[in-house]
Design a protein around this motif. Structure first.
Motif, PDB file in Angstrom:
ATOM      1  N   GLN A   1       0.831  -1.205   0.000  1.00 57.65           N
ATOM      2  CA  GLN A   1       0.000   0.000   0.000  1.00 57.65           C
ATOM      3  C   GLN A   1       0.865   1.255   0.000  1.00 57.65           C
ATOM      4  N   GLN A   2       1.955   1.234   0.754  1.00 53.57           N
ATOM      5  CA  GLN A   2       2.872   2.379   0.755  1.00 53.57           C
ATOM      6  C   GLN A   2       3.496   2.565  -0.626  1.00 53.57           C
ATOM      7  N   ALA A   3       3.920   1.468  -1.241  1.00 53.80           N
ATOM      8  CA  ALA A   3       4.533   1.544  -2.569  1.00 53.80           C
ATOM      9  C   ALA A   3       3.537   2.072  -3.587  1.00 53.80           C
ATOM     10  N   ALA A   4       2.289   1.649  -3.480  1.00 54.78           N
ATOM     11  CA  ALA A   4       1.251   2.127  -4.401  1.00 54.78           C
ATOM     12  C   ALA A   4       1.058   3.633  -4.251  1.00 54.78           C
ATOM     13  N   GLY A   5       1.086   4.106  -3.022  1.00 55.65           N
ATOM     14  CA  GLY A   5       0.956   5.547  -2.786  1.00 55.65           C
ATOM     15  C   GLY A   5       2.101   6.328  -3.405  1.00 55.65           C
ATOM     16  N   HIS A   6       3.316   5.798  -3.283  1.00 52.18           N
ATOM     17  CA  HIS A   6       4.483   6.465  -3.879  1.00 52.18           C
ATOM     18  C   HIS A   6       4.387   6.455  -5.399  1.00 52.18           C
ATOM     19  N   ALA A   7       3.952   5.341  -5.964  1.00 52.05           N
ATOM     20  CA  ALA A   7       3.818   5.250  -7.422  1.00 52.05           C
ATOM     21  C   ALA A   7       2.780   6.245  -7.922  1.00 52.05           C
ATOM     22  N   GLU A   8       1.694   6.393  -7.194  1.00 46.73           N
ATOM     23  CA  GLU A   8       0.668   7.368  -7.586  1.00 46.73           C
ATOM     24  C   GLU A   8       1.217   8.785  -7.535  1.00 46.73           C
ATOM     25  N   GLN A   9       2.021   9.097  -6.528  1.00 45.73           N
ATOM     26  CA  GLN A   9       2.616  10.433  -6.426  1.00 45.73           C
ATOM     27  C   GLN A   9       3.549  10.700  -7.607  1.00 45.73           C
ATOM     28  N   ILE A  10       4.327   9.699  -7.984  1.00 44.27           N
ATOM     29  CA  ILE A  10       5.235   9.853  -9.120  1.00 44.27           C
ATOM     30  C   ILE A  10       4.437  10.064 -10.395  1.00 44.27           C
ATOM     31  N   GLU A  11       3.409   9.257 -10.586  1.00 48.90           N
ATOM     32  CA  GLU A  11       2.574   9.414 -11.782  1.00 48.90           C
ATOM     33  C   GLU A  11       1.915  10.780 -11.818  1.00 48.90           C
ATOM     34  N   ASP A  12       1.397  11.230 -10.677  1.00 48.44           N
ATOM     35  CA  ASP A  12       0.765  12.554 -10.626  1.00 48.44           C
ATOM     36  C   ASP A  12       1.756  13.651 -11.001  1.00 48.44           C
ATOM     37  N   ALA A  13       2.980  13.549 -10.489  1.00 51.01           N
ATOM     38  CA  ALA A  13       3.999  14.558 -10.803  1.00 51.01           C
ATOM     39  C   ALA A  13       4.333  14.531 -12.289  1.00 51.01           C
ATOM     40  N   LEU A  14       4.500  13.343 -12.836  1.00 50.09           N
ATOM     41  CA  LEU A  14       4.832  13.245 -14.256  1.00 50.09           C
ATOM     42  C   LEU A  14       3.687  13.740 -15.127  1.00 50.09           C
ATOM     43  N   MET A  15       2.487  13.407 -14.743  1.00 48.19           N
ATOM     44  CA  MET A  15       1.336  13.788 -15.559  1.00 48.19           C
ATOM     45  C   MET A  15       1.021  15.273 -15.442  1.00 48.19           C
ATOM     46  N   SER A  16       1.381  15.913 -14.317  1.00 51.94           N
ATOM     47  CA  SER A  16       1.088  17.329 -14.170  1.00 51.94           C
ATOM     48  C   SER A  16       2.100  18.195 -14.910  1.00 51.94           C
ATOM     49  N   GLU A  17       3.359  17.760 -14.937  1.00 50.11           N
ATOM     50  CA  GLU A  17       4.395  18.537 -15.604  1.00 50.11           C
ATOM     51  C   GLU A  17       4.346  18.382 -17.126  1.00 50.11           C
ATOM     52  N   TYR A  18       3.884  17.246 -17.568  1.00 52.89           N
ATOM     53  CA  TYR A  18       3.848  16.958 -18.994  1.00 52.89           C
ATOM     54  C   TYR A  18       2.439  16.551 -19.374  1.00 52.89           C
ATOM     55  N   GLU A  19       2.034  16.932 -20.537  1.00 52.89           N
ATOM     56  CA  GLU A  19       0.692  16.597 -20.973  1.00 52.89           C
ATOM     57  C   GLU A  19       0.707  15.226 -21.645  1.00 52.89           C
TER      58      GLU A  19
ATOM     59  N   GLU B   1      -0.981  11.077 -21.378  1.00 50.81           N
ATOM     60  CA  GLU B   1      -2.107  10.303 -20.891  1.00 50.81           C
ATOM     61  C   GLU B   1      -1.598   9.092 -20.134  1.00 50.81           C
ATOM     62  N   ARG B   2      -2.470   8.497 -19.337  1.00 50.56           N
ATOM     63  CA  ARG B   2      -2.078   7.365 -18.510  1.00 50.56           C
ATOM     64  C   ARG B   2      -1.525   6.219 -19.359  1.00 50.56           C
ATOM     65  N   GLY B   3      -2.083   5.971 -20.532  1.00 47.53           N
ATOM     66  CA  GLY B   3      -1.577   4.909 -21.405  1.00 47.53           C
ATOM     67  C   GLY B   3      -0.138   5.163 -21.826  1.00 47.53           C
ATOM     68  N   GLN B   4       0.185   6.409 -22.114  1.00 53.24           N
ATOM     69  CA  GLN B   4       1.554   6.758 -22.472  1.00 53.24           C
ATOM     70  C   GLN B   4       2.488   6.570 -21.286  1.00 53.24           C
ATOM     71  N   LEU B   5       2.003   6.899 -20.095  1.00 52.58           N
ATOM     72  CA  LEU B   5       2.807   6.729 -18.893  1.00 52.58           C
ATOM     73  C   LEU B   5       3.051   5.249 -18.624  1.00 52.58           C
ATOM     74  N   ASP B   6       2.040   4.413 -18.837  1.00 48.24           N
ATOM     75  CA  ASP B   6       2.213   2.967 -18.676  1.00 48.24           C
ATOM     76  C   ASP B   6       3.281   2.450 -19.635  1.00 48.24           C
ATOM     77  N   ALA B   7       3.265   2.938 -20.862  1.00 47.13           N
ATOM     78  CA  ALA B   7       4.275   2.526 -21.833  1.00 47.13           C
ATOM     79  C   ALA B   7       5.670   2.974 -21.389  1.00 47.13           C
ATOM     80  N   LEU B   8       5.767   4.155 -20.813  1.00 47.36           N
ATOM     81  CA  LEU B   8       7.045   4.649 -20.308  1.00 47.36           C
ATOM     82  C   LEU B   8       7.566   3.751 -19.193  1.00 47.36           C
ATOM     83  N   TRP B   9       6.693   3.378 -18.246  1.00 50.22           N
ATOM     84  CA  TRP B   9       7.112   2.493 -17.160  1.00 50.22           C
ATOM     85  C   TRP B   9       7.566   1.154 -17.719  1.00 50.22           C
TER      86      TRP B   9
END
Length: 70
Positions: free
Chosen positions: A20-38, A40-48
């Motif tokens: 659960q802690q790791a999931a929270g950290h992953a969500e924070q990272i995704e939120d930061a990446l998605m806010s700085e760059y336009e 979509e979640r699918g593109q972020l999944d491909a990046l990971w």
């Protein structure tokens, strides 16, 4: 979870808490990446996926090079 707990010797509640802690950290990272760059979640999944397999690709290439050059 039960088999992981038996193998590693930790209680299920402990490993569940870690996940659960790791999931929270992953969500924070995704939120930061998605806010700085336009992106979509699918593109972020491909990046990971790319990042996760990056080292494997380099290992395969070096192994193939070693096989070709005896």
């Amino acid at each position: 979870m039960a088999s992981l707990s038996r193998v590693k010797g930790y209680k299920e509640e402990t490993t569940s808490g870690w996940l659960q802690q790791a999931a929270g950290h992953a969500e924070q990272i995704e939120d930061a990446l998605m806010s700085e760059y336009e992106i979509e979640r699918g593109q972020l999944d491909a990046l990971w996926s790319y990042v996760g397999h990056k080292g494997q690709d380099e290992e395969q290439e070096s192994e193939e090079g070693e096989k070709r050059n005896p």
